[in-house]
Design an enzyme around this catalytic site. Structure first.
Site, PDB file in Angstrom:
ATOM      1  N   TYR A   1      -7.015   6.526   0.063  1.00  0.00           N
ATOM      2  CA  TYR A   1      -7.935   7.991  -1.112  1.00  0.00           C
ATOM      3  C   TYR A   1      -7.914   8.982   0.378  1.00  0.00           C
ATOM      4  CZ  TYR A   1     -12.242   9.399  -2.786  1.00  0.00           C
ATOM      5  OH  TYR A   1     -13.588  10.564  -3.825  1.00  0.00           O
TER       6      TYR A   1
ATOM      7  N   GLN B   1       5.118   6.534  14.954  1.00  0.00           N
ATOM      8  CA  GLN B   1       3.917   5.914  13.987  1.00  0.00           C
ATOM      9  C   GLN B   1       3.571   4.684  14.847  1.00  0.00           C
ATOM     10  OE1 GLN B   1       6.557   3.562  11.671  1.00  0.00           O
ATOM     11  NE2 GLN B   1       4.900   2.609  10.579  1.00  0.00           N
TER      12      GLN B   1
ATOM     13  N   GLU C   1       0.763  -1.541   0.070  1.00  0.00           N
ATOM     14  CA  GLU C   1       0.111  -0.522   0.465  1.00  0.00           C
ATOM     15  C   GLU C   1       0.980   0.909   0.046  1.00  0.00           C
ATOM     16  OE1 GLU C   1      -3.708   1.061   2.945  1.00  0.00           O
ATOM     17  OE2 GLU C   1      -2.052   1.935   3.116  1.00  0.00           O
TER      18      GLU C   1
ATOM     19  N   LYS D   1     -20.826  -6.939   3.387  1.00  0.00           N
ATOM     20  CA  LYS D   1     -19.910  -6.149   2.294  1.00  0.00           C
ATOM     21  C   LYS D   1     -19.410  -7.314   0.665  1.00  0.00           C
ATOM     22  CE  LYS D   1     -16.381  -4.780   4.180  1.00  0.00           C
ATOM     23  NZ  LYS D   1     -15.792  -3.184   4.728  1.00  0.00           N
TER      24      LYS D   1
ATOM     25  N   TYR E   1     -11.529  -6.101  10.327  1.00  0.00           N
ATOM     26  CA  TYR E   1     -11.406  -6.125  11.428  1.00  0.00           C
ATOM     27  C   TYR E   1     -10.286  -6.566  11.587  1.00  0.00           C
ATOM     28  CZ  TYR E   1     -12.222  -1.558   8.083  1.00  0.00           C
ATOM     29  OH  TYR E   1     -11.804  -0.822   8.034  1.00  0.00           O
TER      30      TYR E   1
ATOM     31  N   GLY F   1     -14.963   5.010   4.927  1.00  0.00           N
ATOM     32  CA  GLY F   1     -14.000   6.056   5.140  1.00  0.00           C
ATOM     33  C   GLY F   1     -13.931   6.377   6.612  1.00  0.00           C
ATOM     34  N   ASP F   2     -13.688   7.364   6.611  1.00  0.00           N
ATOM     35  CA  ASP F   2     -13.990   8.017   8.141  1.00  0.00           C
ATOM     36  C   ASP F   2     -14.359   9.129   8.538  1.00  0.00           C
ATOM     37  OD1 ASP F   2     -13.061   5.545   9.918  1.00  0.00           O
ATOM     38  OD2 ASP F   2     -10.643   6.781   9.456  1.00  0.00           O
TER      39      ASP F   2
ATOM     40  N   GLN G   1      -6.494  -4.729   7.985  1.00  0.00           N
ATOM     41  CA  GLN G   1      -6.382  -3.804   9.338  1.00  0.00           C
ATOM     42  C   GLN G   1      -4.922  -4.116   9.644  1.00  0.00           C
ATOM     43  OE1 GLN G   1      -5.614  -1.118   9.391  1.00  0.00           O
ATOM     44  NE2 GLN G   1      -7.416   0.679  10.738  1.00  0.00           N
TER      45      GLN G   1
END
Ligand code: FAD
Length: 287
Positions: free
Chosen positions: A50, A212, A18, A165, A145, A110-111, A176
């Site tokens: 994104y 991080q 990623e 989904k 998750y 998205g959050d 995740q």
């Protein structure tokens, strides 16, 4: 190439990366050098985030995903979130993806953004998956998750939502990040019992600096096993040693996951070619 076809070869573990676009304030070309180095490692595909971390709207994701696929010759997956988008916005983004020959989308809710009222055309990633499926032409992945999504009431509810989904068209899932493989194995067992039978890639984040760790844990709630915390504490004031320890920890996780027959490894590279290279060199003969 549709990403899902990569999982048909059961003899090989899919290995993907990623990356993220630069922040809106930096020119897009500022990441090109890093992308070139990352793509030279020949992962099976590279996904592009994104709008995460202030990197702006869909155009940068599209541009970077296009660069990876069309110039650097590695298949790409464009992430797409829907919480702040209307159907018209999504249509425009899909049209842009098509125009750049992007065939794979990681469909996300998205959050929620503080102070921004969410749009209501798509409430969940499953609704976006169903919409893209109806449009046709794209291979769709979804997020999952291992320790449950932060907003979910419990793990059962979260896995039942995950099943929606997949039923809506996601043919592959990316997890995740997590630091304790046993939690991932338990999650896999639960998803299979629930009838989620698509390939699931394990998300691995090599932690290479202290900031991080704190950011990741506060954002995604991943638990830190004692073994991991001890390593991080021991080397926290020695940046080079901490980086090497983080790489070693990630490699150990990956070796164990491959030995246990995981469908794929998705490496969160944080746009760091050095770390991606060290890990790729350590595991490439095992895939
Ligand atoms: P959903 O699958 O919609 O789930 C969100 C919550 O809603 C969950 O608690 C779920 O249990 C619940 N839910 C789902 N469906 C229903 C339903 N029908 N009824 C009731 N409840 C339901 N964020 C970005 O902004 N950009 C990125 O590029 C990005 N990339 C990511 C990549 C990966 C691999 C992962 C794991 C996450 C990524 N994220 C990204 C973060 C993601 O957007 C957030 O975690 C977000 O909060 C949830 O997105 P989702 O697609 O998993 O949502």
């Amino acid at each position: 190439m549709k990403i899902t076809s990569l999982f048909e070869n059961k003899q090989k573990t899919v290995f993907s990366f990623e990356v993220f676009p630069p922040k809106k304030t930096s020119p897009i070309e500022s990441v090109y050098g890093k992308l070139e180095e990352i793509c030279m490692l020949r992962p099976d595909f590279v996904s592009v985030t994104y709008g995460a971390g202030g990197s702006g709207g869909h155009s940068r994701t599209c541009e970077i995903a296009s660069k990876i696929k069309n110039d650097l010759g590695v298949e790409s997956v464009a992430h797409l979130t829907c919480v702040n988008s209307t159907r018209t916005d999504i249509d425009a983004t899909l049209a842009d993806f098509r125009a750049h020959h992007i065939e794979n989308i990681l469909a996300l809710r998205g959050d929620y953004t503080k102070g921004v009222r969410p749009q209501c055309d798509f409430r969940y990633a499953s609704e976006l998956c169903a919409y893209i499926t109806r449009q046709g032409g794209f291979d769709i992945a979804g997020a999952c998750y291992p320790e449950g999504h932060l907003e979910a009431k419990d793990a059962v509810e979260d896995i039942l939502n995950l099943k929606k989904k997949v039923d809506a068209g996601a043919t592959h899932l990316i997890s995740q990040l997590f630091f304790d493989n046993s939690l991932f194995y338990r999650f896999l067992e639960h998803t299979r019992i629930a009838g989620v039978n698509v390939p699931i890639e394990a998300g691995i984040m090599p932690v290479t600096n202290r900031a991080q760790i704190e950011r990741m844990v506060s954002l995604c709630g991943a638990s830190l096993p004692a073994k991991f915390s001890k390593v991080m504490q021991r080397y926290e004031s020695r940046p080079e040693a901490l980086r090497d320890a983080g790489i070693a920890y990630a490699v150990e996780q990956i070796v164990d996951l491959i030995a246990n027959g995981v469908d794929g490894i998705h490496l969160y590279t944080m746009n760091n070619p050095y770390v991606a290279r060290r890990i790729t060199e350590a595991v490439s003969s095992l895939l």
